[in-house]
Scaffold this motif. Sequence first.
Motif, PDB file in Angstrom:
ATOM      1  N   UNK A 128     -19.816  18.335 -44.326  1.00 24.54           N
ATOM      2  CA  UNK A 128     -18.934  17.810 -43.275  1.00 24.54           C
ATOM      3  C   UNK A 128     -19.095  18.620 -41.993  1.00 24.54           C
ATOM      4  N   UNK A 129     -19.157  19.953 -42.111  1.00 25.61           N
ATOM      5  CA  UNK A 129     -19.361  20.810 -40.932  1.00 25.61           C
ATOM      6  C   UNK A 129     -20.734  20.570 -40.321  1.00 25.61           C
ATOM      7  N   UNK A 130     -21.753  20.484 -41.168  1.00 23.74           N
ATOM      8  CA  UNK A 130     -23.109  20.245 -40.685  1.00 23.74           C
ATOM      9  C   UNK A 130     -23.205  18.907 -39.972  1.00 23.74           C
ATOM     10  N   UNK A 131     -22.609  17.869 -40.527  1.00 23.89           N
ATOM     11  CA  UNK A 131     -22.645  16.553 -39.879  1.00 23.89           C
ATOM     12  C   UNK A 131     -21.971  16.595 -38.513  1.00 23.89           C
ATOM     13  N   UNK A 132     -20.888  17.357 -38.390  1.00 21.51           N
ATOM     14  CA  UNK A 132     -20.206  17.497 -37.098  1.00 21.51           C
ATOM     15  C   UNK A 132     -21.105  18.211 -36.090  1.00 21.51           C
ATOM     16  N   UNK A 133     -21.779  19.253 -36.519  1.00 26.18           N
ATOM     17  CA  UNK A 133     -22.708  19.981 -35.643  1.00 26.18           C
ATOM     18  C   UNK A 133     -23.829  19.058 -35.188  1.00 26.18           C
ATOM     19  N   UNK A 134     -24.389  18.312 -36.111  1.00 25.30           N
ATOM     20  CA  UNK A 134     -25.479  17.388 -35.769  1.00 25.30           C
ATOM     21  C   UNK A 134     -25.005  16.302 -34.814  1.00 25.30           C
ATOM     22  N   UNK A 135     -23.809  15.799 -35.027  1.00 27.87           N
ATOM     23  CA  UNK A 135     -23.261  14.772 -34.140  1.00 27.87           C
ATOM     24  C   UNK A 135     -23.036  15.335 -32.736  1.00 27.87           C
ATOM     25  N   UNK A 136     -22.526  16.554 -32.646  1.00 28.81           N
ATOM     26  CA  UNK A 136     -22.322  17.204 -31.349  1.00 28.81           C
ATOM     27  C   UNK A 136     -23.648  17.407 -30.622  1.00 28.81           C
ATOM     28  N   UNK A 137     -24.676  17.824 -31.349  1.00 34.42           N
ATOM     29  CA  UNK A 137     -26.011  18.004 -30.748  1.00 34.42           C
ATOM     30  C   UNK A 137     -26.537  16.670 -30.225  1.00 34.42           C
ATOM     31  N   UNK A 138     -26.355  15.632 -31.023  1.00 33.22           N
ATOM     32  CA  UNK A 138     -26.830  14.301 -30.645  1.00 33.22           C
ATOM     33  C   UNK A 138     -26.128  13.826 -29.373  1.00 33.22           C
ATOM     34  N   UNK A 139     -24.832  14.033 -29.299  1.00 30.88           N
ATOM     35  CA  UNK A 139     -24.065  13.604 -28.127  1.00 30.88           C
ATOM     36  C   UNK A 139     -24.438  14.383 -26.868  1.00 30.88           C
ATOM     37  N   UNK A 140     -24.906  15.621 -27.039  1.00 32.93           N
ATOM     38  CA  UNK A 140     -25.342  16.445 -25.895  1.00 32.93           C
ATOM     39  C   UNK A 140     -26.793  16.156 -25.530  1.00 32.93           C
ATOM     40  N   UNK A 141     -27.482  15.395 -26.394  1.00 32.14           N
ATOM     41  CA  UNK A 141     -28.886  15.067 -26.116  1.00 32.14           C
ATOM     42  C   UNK A 141     -29.839  16.140 -26.566  1.00 32.14           C
ATOM     43  N   UNK A 142     -29.431  17.001 -27.491  1.00 34.96           N
ATOM     44  CA  UNK A 142     -30.319  18.059 -28.019  1.00 34.96           C
ATOM     45  C   UNK A 142     -30.927  17.657 -29.331  1.00 34.96           C
TER      46      UNK A 142
END
Length: 95
Positions: free
Chosen positions: A81-95
């Motif tokens: 769950x934490x990893x998915x949140x990190x990945x989603x945040x990266x995706x939203x920032x365009x990284x």
Amino acid sequence: MFEKTLPIGSVVKLKNGTKRAMIIGYCRYKAGDQTKVYDYCGCTYPEGFLSPDKTAVFDHDQIEQIYALGYQNEEQIAFRAKLNQILENRKNRGN
């Protein structure tokens, strides 16, 4: 198919792959290229980890088939769950 991240130890076949891969980590760069973070790093199955230069990086959408899921318990589910949140945040920032 799993929509997000597979557990460590999962065995998969990649599109256009000839060998199965076992997931051994998450969010990795390709050696010598830090421009893209890949979803997974893996080693060949059944050989396992042989050396750092014998690992591969790949994204979830490159997985063609899942042969086995790695061990899952409450700790792994909370981590995912934490990893998915990190990945989603990266995706939203365009990284």
